[in-house]
Design a protein around this motif. Structure first.
Motif, PDB file in Angstrom:
ATOM      1  N   GLY A  86      -4.429   7.914  -3.013  1.00 12.93           N
ATOM      2  CA  GLY A  86      -3.685   8.727  -3.957  1.00 12.93           C
ATOM      3  C   GLY A  86      -4.051  10.192  -3.815  1.00 12.93           C
ATOM      4  N   LYS A  87      -3.258  11.053  -4.400  1.00 12.74           N
ATOM      5  CA  LYS A  87      -3.516  12.489  -4.309  1.00 12.74           C
ATOM      6  C   LYS A  87      -4.809  12.864  -5.019  1.00 12.74           C
ATOM      7  CE  LYS A  87       1.335  13.891  -3.854  1.00 12.74           C
ATOM      8  NZ  LYS A  87       2.438  14.693  -4.437  1.00 12.74           N
ATOM      9  N   LEU A  88      -5.101  12.177  -6.112  1.00 13.93           N
ATOM     10  CA  LEU A  88      -6.327  12.394  -6.868  1.00 13.93           C
ATOM     11  C   LEU A  88      -7.154  11.114  -6.850  1.00 13.93           C
ATOM     12  CD1 LEU A  88      -4.834  14.287  -9.951  1.00 13.93           C
ATOM     13  CD2 LEU A  88      -6.022  15.293  -7.991  1.00 13.93           C
ATOM     14  N   PRO A  89      -8.461  11.196  -7.075  1.00 12.87           N
ATOM     15  CA  PRO A  89      -9.301   9.992  -7.019  1.00 12.87           C
ATOM     16  C   PRO A  89      -8.847   8.871  -7.951  1.00 12.87           C
ATOM     17  CG  PRO A  89     -10.663  11.963  -7.040  1.00 12.87           C
ATOM     18  CD  PRO A  89      -9.257  12.419  -7.272  1.00 12.87           C
ATOM     19  N   GLN A  90      -8.254   9.222  -9.100  1.00 13.54           N
ATOM     20  CA  GLN A  90      -7.824   8.205 -10.048  1.00 13.54           C
ATOM     21  C   GLN A  90      -6.448   7.622  -9.728  1.00 13.54           C
ATOM     22  OE1 GLN A  90      -8.209  11.447 -10.678  1.00 13.54           O
ATOM     23  NE2 GLN A  90      -6.839  12.205 -12.274  1.00 13.54           N
ATOM     24  N   ASP A  91      -5.734   8.212  -8.770  1.00 11.39           N
ATOM     25  CA  ASP A  91      -4.400   7.725  -8.421  1.00 11.39           C
ATOM     26  C   ASP A  91      -4.488   6.452  -7.579  1.00 11.39           C
ATOM     27  OD1 ASP A  91      -3.360   9.885  -9.733  1.00 11.39           O
ATOM     28  OD2 ASP A  91      -2.966  11.055  -7.925  1.00 11.39           O
ATOM     29  N   ALA A  92      -3.564   5.545  -7.791  1.00  7.58           N
ATOM     30  CA  ALA A  92      -3.575   4.273  -7.075  1.00  7.58           C
ATOM     31  C   ALA A  92      -3.284   4.474  -5.597  1.00  7.58           C
ATOM     32  CB  ALA A  92      -2.541   3.330  -7.684  1.00  7.58           C
ATOM     33  N   PRO A  93      -4.058   3.849  -4.715  1.00  2.81           N
ATOM     34  CA  PRO A  93      -3.753   3.886  -3.284  1.00  2.81           C
ATOM     35  C   PRO A  93      -2.559   3.003  -2.961  1.00  2.81           C
ATOM     36  CG  PRO A  93      -5.686   2.542  -3.690  1.00  2.81           C
ATOM     37  CD  PRO A  93      -5.309   3.143  -5.000  1.00  2.81           C
ATOM     38  N   SER A  94      -2.114   3.057  -1.720  1.00  2.00           N
ATOM     39  CA  SER A  94      -0.858   2.408  -1.338  1.00  2.00           C
ATOM     40  C   SER A  94      -0.896   0.889  -1.453  1.00  2.00           C
ATOM     41  CB  SER A  94      -0.478   2.810   0.089  1.00  2.00           C
ATOM     42  OG  SER A  94      -1.497   2.443   1.010  1.00  2.00           O
ATOM     43  N   ASP A  95      -2.066   0.265  -1.359  1.00  2.43           N
ATOM     44  CA  ASP A  95      -2.121  -1.196  -1.409  1.00  2.43           C
ATOM     45  C   ASP A  95      -2.521  -1.729  -2.782  1.00  2.43           C
ATOM     46  OD1 ASP A  95      -4.758  -0.336  -1.336  1.00  2.43           O
ATOM     47  OD2 ASP A  95      -5.440  -1.931   0.002  1.00  2.43           O
ATOM     48  N   ALA A  96      -2.547  -0.873  -3.791  1.00  5.10           N
ATOM     49  CA  ALA A  96      -2.967  -1.293  -5.123  1.00  5.10           C
ATOM     50  C   ALA A  96      -1.868  -2.065  -5.848  1.00  5.10           C
ATOM     51  CB  ALA A  96      -3.380  -0.083  -5.954  1.00  5.10           C
ATOM     52  N   ILE A  97      -2.286  -2.957  -6.721  1.00  6.27           N
ATOM     53  CA  ILE A  97      -1.389  -3.654  -7.653  1.00  6.27           C
ATOM     54  C   ILE A  97      -1.480  -2.914  -8.982  1.00  6.27           C
ATOM     55  CG2 ILE A  97      -0.940  -5.817  -8.874  1.00  6.27           C
ATOM     56  CD1 ILE A  97      -2.335  -7.237  -6.480  1.00  6.27           C
ATOM     57  N   ILE A  98      -0.360  -2.415  -9.468  1.00  3.54           N
ATOM     58  CA  ILE A  98      -0.346  -1.643 -10.717  1.00  3.54           C
ATOM     59  C   ILE A  98      -0.317  -2.618 -11.895  1.00  3.54           C
ATOM     60  CG2 ILE A  98       0.802   0.150 -12.046  1.00  3.54           C
ATOM     61  CD1 ILE A  98      -0.297   1.038  -9.295  1.00  3.54           C
ATOM     62  N   LEU A  99      -1.340  -2.531 -12.741  1.00  3.44           N
ATOM     63  CA  LEU A  99      -1.416  -3.420 -13.903  1.00  3.44           C
ATOM     64  C   LEU A  99      -0.878  -2.769 -15.176  1.00  3.44           C
ATOM     65  CD1 LEU A  99      -4.900  -5.096 -13.309  1.00  3.44           C
ATOM     66  CD2 LEU A  99      -2.624  -5.991 -12.753  1.00  3.44           C
ATOM     67  N   PHE A 100      -0.809  -1.447 -15.182  1.00  2.35           N
ATOM     68  CA  PHE A 100      -0.116  -0.750 -16.273  1.00  2.35           C
ATOM     69  C   PHE A 100       0.508   0.511 -15.711  1.00  2.35           C
ATOM     70  CE2 PHE A 100      -0.090   2.343 -19.865  1.00  2.35           C
ATOM     71  CZ  PHE A 100       0.917   1.716 -20.591  1.00  2.35           C
ATOM     72  N   ASN A 101       1.823   0.596 -15.834  1.00  2.00           N
ATOM     73  CA  ASN A 101       2.577   1.698 -15.233  1.00  2.00           C
ATOM     74  C   ASN A 101       2.921   2.798 -16.230  1.00  2.00           C
ATOM     75  OD1 ASN A 101       4.523   0.541 -16.836  1.00  2.00           O
ATOM     76  ND2 ASN A 101       5.775  -0.249 -15.154  1.00  2.00           N
ATOM     77  N   GLY A 102       2.365   2.706 -17.432  1.00  2.00           N
ATOM     78  CA  GLY A 102       2.635   3.718 -18.447  1.00  2.00           C
ATOM     79  C   GLY A 102       3.828   3.424 -19.312  1.00  2.00           C
ATOM     80  N   ARG A 103       4.561   2.336 -19.018  1.00  2.00           N
ATOM     81  CA  ARG A 103       5.804   2.050 -19.750  1.00  2.00           C
ATOM     82  C   ARG A 103       5.831   0.691 -20.427  1.00  2.00           C
ATOM     83  NH1 ARG A 103       7.257   4.156 -14.877  1.00  2.00           N
ATOM     84  NH2 ARG A 103       7.887   2.127 -14.071  1.00  2.00           N
ATOM     85  N   ASN A 104       5.225  -0.331 -19.821  1.00  2.00           N
ATOM     86  CA  ASN A 104       5.305  -1.677 -20.394  1.00  2.00           C
ATOM     87  C   ASN A 104       4.080  -2.490 -20.006  1.00  2.00           C
ATOM     88  OD1 ASN A 104       5.845  -3.186 -17.806  1.00  2.00           O
ATOM     89  ND2 ASN A 104       7.680  -1.888 -17.846  1.00  2.00           N
TER      90      ASN A 104
END
Length: 260
Positions: free
Chosen positions: A46-64
């Motif tokens: 990710g652009k920042l250390p806390q940003d998800a890398p390309s192979d990450a599974i997103i468990l909360f996307n900020g919406r649901n």
């Protein structure tokens, strides 16, 4: 051409042949310790250390909370409150856990103790992340989350502890009202067919970039009373705790996981 030159030419030729026939000594050849395969997969960070890398599974996307369900009734969705890019424990609804089950992984999650927190000791913004949920309620392996910025409690129950097992190496907590983050490496336990333990679980944990657990080997699953113990299980959900405190509830955002 004199006689000495005639003698030198054959000797030079013989020396070149011997040099060509001589194989390199493996002990002095750097190529013997070079490994070329398997080639590591490419992961775009990710652009920042806390940003998800390309192979990450997103468990909360900020919406649901589509990636989660209620522990009390797995058929029901998680009922916690969603706000602008984060969600908050809805007291009385119970714990929530991921629909997907995991074994070994890297987990990033961000959380915030509310600025108007009340209470003291363990009743001050108490929650936790269970790295492997092994049943209903609070079964599993818990990393404690609590306000200990200026709040005294038993040290194997403060933020960053493996609850009732491992005291954190430091107190790196921020003030209530500020976002904090965990980066966790979880290696799940392995069991033999007969249920006996083959390899214990271990965890490495950073809070706000500070190392709190350094490859700690767990003694078993979390127990509020009594000694921890292992019971056979396989891939498991990640669980977040509704501790039911009367004080204002904790919030979460930016949760992603990389399977290892």
């Amino acid at each position: 051409m004199n006689k000495y030159t005639l003698l030198f030419i054959p000797a030079l030729f013989a020396g070149q042949v011997m040099a060509q026939d001589k194989k390199p000594d493996p002990a002095n050849d750097p190529k013997t310790t070079e490994v070329w395969e398997p080639v590591p997969k490419i992961v775009t960070p990710g652009k920042l250390p806390q940003d998800a890398p390309s192979d990450a599974i997103i468990l909360f996307n900020g919406r649901n909370l589509d990636a989660w369900h209620a522990v009390k009734d797995p058929a029901k969705p998680a009922a916690w409150t969603i706000d602008d890019g984060f969600f908050t424990v809805k007291k009385g609804t119970g714990n929530i856990e991921t629909n997907k089950k995991f074994t070994d992984y890297q987990l990033h999650m961000e959380w915030k103790i509310p600025e108007n927190i009340t209470g003291e000791g363990q009743a001050r913004g108490n929650s936790g992340v269970f790295l492997a949920s092994t049943g209903g309620g609070d079964d599993g392996y818990e990393i404690q989350i609590l306000d200990v910025y200026n709040n005294k409690t038993y040290v194997n129950g403060q933020t960053g502890s493996v609850y009732k097992q491992a005291v954190p190496l430091a107190n790196a907590n921020k003030k209530p009202g500020e976002w904090q983050y965990y980066d966790i490496i979880w290696n799940a336990p392995r069991f033999n067919e007969d249920g006996t333990l083959q390899k214990p679980a271990s965890v490495t944990l950073f809070l706000n970039g500070v190392l709190l657990q350094n490859g700690f080997v767990l003694k078993g699953a979390t127990r509020y009373i009594g000694a921890p113990e292992y019971k056979k299980h396989g891939p498991s959900s990640i669980k977040l705790q509704d501790h039911g405190d009367p004080s204002p509830a904790i919030s979460y955002r930016n949760i992603w996981v990389r399977e290892l």
